[in-house]
Design a protein around this motif. Sequence first.
Motif, mmCIF file in Angstrom:
data_model
loop_
_atom_site.group_PDB
_atom_site.id
_atom_site.type_symbol
_atom_site.label_atom_id
_atom_site.label_comp_id
_atom_site.label_asym_id
_atom_site.label_seq_id
_atom_site.Cartn_x
_atom_site.Cartn_y
_atom_site.Cartn_z
ATOM 1 N N LEU A 67 0.800 -1.240 -0.046
ATOM 2 C CA LEU A 67 -0.062 -0.047 0.027
ATOM 3 C C LEU A 67 0.800 1.208 0.092
ATOM 4 O O LEU A 67 0.606 2.396 -0.606
ATOM 5 N N VAL A 69 -2.260 11.662 -8.285
ATOM 6 C CA VAL A 69 -3.486 10.843 -8.103
ATOM 7 C C VAL A 69 -3.752 10.747 -6.541
ATOM 8 O O VAL A 69 -2.877 10.563 -5.735
ATOM 9 N N GLU A 84 -8.623 8.290 -4.175
ATOM 10 C CA GLU A 84 -9.001 7.477 -5.315
ATOM 11 C C GLU A 84 -8.440 6.123 -5.443
ATOM 12 O O GLU A 84 -9.081 5.161 -5.690
ATOM 13 N N ILE A 85 -7.213 5.809 -4.617
ATOM 14 C CA ILE A 85 -6.707 4.297 -4.542
ATOM 15 C C ILE A 85 -7.302 3.721 -3.456
ATOM 16 O O ILE A 85 -7.740 2.545 -3.696
ATOM 17 N N LEU A 86 -7.698 4.407 -2.331
ATOM 18 C CA LEU A 86 -8.059 3.663 -1.476
ATOM 19 C C LEU A 86 -9.615 3.609 -1.371
ATOM 20 O O LEU A 86 -10.026 2.621 -0.725
ATOM 21 N N GLY A 87 -10.604 4.544 -1.920
ATOM 22 C CA GLY A 87 -11.885 4.433 -1.751
ATOM 23 C C GLY A 87 -12.361 4.446 -0.504
ATOM 24 O O GLY A 87 -13.758 3.871 -0.491
ATOM 25 N N GLU A 88 -11.867 4.194 0.478
ATOM 26 C CA GLU A 88 -12.536 4.150 1.704
ATOM 27 C C GLU A 88 -11.677 5.221 2.789
ATOM 28 O O GLU A 88 -10.642 5.053 2.774
ATOM 29 N N PHE A 117 -11.090 -0.228 5.946
ATOM 30 C CA PHE A 117 -10.534 -0.801 4.601
ATOM 31 C C PHE A 117 -9.704 -2.000 5.229
ATOM 32 O O PHE A 117 -9.483 -3.238 4.365
ATOM 33 N N THR A 148 -11.485 -5.070 5.684
ATOM 34 C CA THR A 148 -12.212 -5.770 4.469
ATOM 35 C C THR A 148 -11.175 -6.470 3.696
ATOM 36 O O THR A 148 -11.253 -7.604 3.220
ATOM 37 N N TRP A 149 -9.819 -5.910 3.858
ATOM 38 C CA TRP A 149 -8.629 -6.526 2.950
ATOM 39 C C TRP A 149 -8.406 -7.866 3.599
ATOM 40 O O TRP A 149 -8.404 -8.790 2.766
#
Lengths: 118, 186
Positions: free
Chosen positions: B29, B41, B45-49, B55, B58-59
């Motif tokens: 990450l 970026v 936008e990359i993590l979305g959370e 996060f 979930t992962w």
Amino acid sequence: MRRMAAESRRSQMLRGVLDLCLLAVVVDEPAYGYEMTRRLKERGLSTVGEGSIYPLLGRLERDGLVATHRAASDGGPPRKYYRTSPSGRSALAEGVRAWRDVRNEVDSVLAAVEAEVA
Amino acid sequence: MPPYIEECRREWKRLGVPDSLAEEMAAELEADLAEAEADGVSAAEILGESDPRRFARTWATERGLVPEPQPKKNRTWMWITASLVLLVFLLLVFPAFAIVGVSSGGSETVEVSPVRRAGPIRVPKLLGLPVCKAVVTANIAGLDAHAPNGSCSALVVRQKPRAGAVVAGNTAGTSFAKLWVRPARG
């Protein structure tokens, strides 16, 4: 408000096929996580919506649909590379078939609406 | 290491994710976020959370590193079933055990309870009698007794209290007399 609803719908629709998109971008050449995001963008998928690709990559890895290895990147730290495994290729082929079937069916239903809106 | 990733690591530790795997995910990450930042970026936008703990959870769950949360079962049916089983037990099985128990030496016991009559009762002699006759005799004396099914001819080989003893009446619910019976020899 309407834009938010549209974003939410897009996100929900993507959720069912994002795994196929990820498998598709590493079917020929392995890539690390961010590189996969870049490839998705290059192919027209600019945002993946809510959530992130990492949990999805985790699931693909757990299910054996991607193989992983660590390797040095260009001048940076070692990265974790993902590549579609043989079973991932089968799942991808099957998933693409299913997607196309669904897309065609939905298109058939929505075609009339499209004509009216236009 | 960015605070977001530090928070992820704490969550993985809390969840019991092995250190080596937590380290691997954190490194992955961190490298991706650094490269994304260089490309302009955003991390969002990359993590979305925005919640690092969610996060991380979930992962790890999707990777199969922690068990997936089980959906809450509807326990209503479980309770209804358990209640019915208990009810059946109380209505059928428990009284049977209360009346007939198995004792050592292959003989059975017949509990005589409770008293049917107020006042003191003289316990009749039941030894040597076939159990059905013993039950009738006990009944006449004022004791409530039942014979186990199919064992009418079994003989009473022991009784408690002994014959001639006087027991108090109206001790409902208390077993105060017991017969040991043995199947009659063919």
